[in-house]
Design a protein around this motif. Structure first.
Motif, short mmCIF file in Angstrom:
data_model
loop_
_atom_site.label_atom_id
_atom_site.label_comp_id
_atom_site.label_asym_id
_atom_site.label_seq_id
_atom_site.Cartn_x
_atom_site.Cartn_y
_atom_site.Cartn_z
N VAL A 119 0.84 -1.20 0.00
CA VAL A 119 0.00 0.00 0.00
C VAL A 119 0.87 1.25 0.00
N ALA A 120 1.96 1.24 0.77
CA ALA A 120 2.85 2.40 0.81
C ALA A 120 3.50 2.63 -0.55
N GLU A 121 3.93 1.56 -1.21
CA GLU A 121 4.54 1.72 -2.53
C GLU A 121 3.53 2.23 -3.54
N ARG A 122 2.33 1.68 -3.49
CA ARG A 122 1.29 2.16 -4.41
C ARG A 122 0.95 3.63 -4.13
N SER A 123 0.95 4.02 -2.87
CA SER A 123 0.64 5.41 -2.53
C SER A 123 1.74 6.34 -3.02
N GLY A 124 3.02 5.90 -2.89
CA GLY A 124 4.11 6.72 -3.40
C GLY A 124 4.03 6.91 -4.91
N ALA A 125 3.73 5.81 -5.63
CA ALA A 125 3.57 5.93 -7.09
C ALA A 125 2.38 6.81 -7.44
N PHE A 126 1.30 6.67 -6.66
CA PHE A 126 0.11 7.49 -6.91
C PHE A 126 0.41 8.97 -6.71
N GLN A 127 1.14 9.31 -5.66
CA GLN A 127 1.47 10.72 -5.42
C GLN A 127 2.36 11.28 -6.53
N GLY A 128 3.27 10.46 -7.06
CA GLY A 128 4.09 10.91 -8.17
C GLY A 128 3.26 11.21 -9.41
N GLU A 129 2.34 10.32 -9.73
CA GLU A 129 1.46 10.55 -10.86
C GLU A 129 0.54 11.74 -10.61
N LEU A 130 0.13 11.89 -9.36
CA LEU A 130 -0.77 12.99 -9.02
C LEU A 130 -0.08 14.34 -9.22
#
Length: 310
Positions: free
Chosen positions: A131-142
């Motif tokens: 979940v943390a890795e997915r959240s980091g990738a999501f924030q980068g895309e965001l």
């Protein structure tokens, strides 16, 4: 039925298999399991807010849960979980299995270990790191998407930003800015793993069942091979008769050779006796000649005596 006639090897192999199964149950290390749950909330198919984001979506193809399940046990997630727990990466990777439930969009992260607490820690660490890795990738895309939208709005006058198509861009920027610093909205930890003192392996029933079935099949195979060998022997009596004849001939040849050796020895003995007889004959002849000479000498002496007497 010919196979069952060889029942002794079947029973022996079955007993040996059961003995191995019992030994395995006694010597194998107990394994415990714990499960953490991930809830997947896929983006609706017509939602354009997250257009261009690598997020699970509702589609007619592969389910969102299966897509997420394929990404859980990746190298980056496992490495981070291993560092957090101070374990070897291979141990964490071997301990974790991931299963997706398409109906409920729930992904189960299951971990097995020789300690129930360690199993729960591994399952929770992998789920949280994912979940943390997915959240980091999501924030980068965001951040990247917000920057792109702001660049697109920079050339639009403020008075025209509330009319199409600029109003859609403004609404999207507003919606995306509200998610800054937040986790991936499509994946979250729905349930933490809890340590349970329930041994998942070895289980007596499946282990003994496998040992019994495997040994029974092996015993039947051995009995079948023995029955096939018996059938081959019964189906080829001519070969047996020839073999018997060959063995009889071999014995006869050996007997003849033995008799020839005995005859040779007898002939040698006869020749030796013949030479002894010849020697005796020559000795007797010599003695006869000596006696004849003595007789002649005696006769001549008697003649002289008779002549003197006259």
């Amino acid at each position: 039925m010919r196979v069952l006639a060889h029942w002794k090897p079947i029973v022996a192999v079955v007993l040996l298999g059961l003995a191995f199964g019992i030994a395995y149950l006694l010597l194998a290390e107990d394994r415990y399991a714990a499960e953490a749950k991930l809830q997947v909330v896929p983006v609706p198919a017509g939602d354009r807010t997250f257009e261009g984001f690598a997020l699970p979506r509702v589609s007619d193809g592969a389910s969102a849960a299966e897509t997420v399940a394929d990404l859980v046990a990746t190298a980056s997630v496992v490495d981070q979980a291993a560092v957090q727990l101070r374990l070897d990466r291979g141990d964490v990777l071997d301990a974790v299995t991931v299963h997706a439930d398409d109906d409920s969009n729930v992904v189960t992260v299951r971990a097995e270990a020789d300690d129930p607490r360690l199993a729960a820690q591994i399952a929770n660490a992998v789920a949280e790191e994912f979940v943390a890795e997915r959240s980091g990738a999501f924030q980068g895309e965001l951040n990247r998407t917000i920057t792109q939208l702001r660049e697109a709005l920079r050339s639009v006058p403020a008075s025209e930003r509330d009319v199409p198509p600029a109003d859609a861009l403004v609404a999207r920027v507003t919606a995306l800015r509200a998610l800054l610093g937040e986790r991936d909205p499509t994946v979250r930890v729905a349930g933490n793993a809890v340590a349970q003192n329930f041994v998942v392996w070895p289980r007596p029933v499946p282990v003994l069942a496998v040992a019994l079935l495997g040994s029974l099949l092996l015993g039947l195979a051995v009995a079948a091979l023995m029955a096939a060998a018996d059938a081959r022997r019964m189906a080829s009596p001519t070969d047996d008769t020839l073999a018997q004849r060959e063995s009889v001939l071999v014995e006869r040849v050996r007997a003849v050779a033995k008799r020839e050796r005995a005859l040779a020895k007898g002939e040698a003995a006869l020749a030796e006796r013949g030479r002894a007889v010849d020697d005796r004959r020559e000795s007797v002849a010599s003695r006869g000649r000596a006696l004849g000479e003595r007789v002649l000498a005696v006769t001549e002496r008697e003649r002289r005596l008779a002549h003197q007497a006259d």
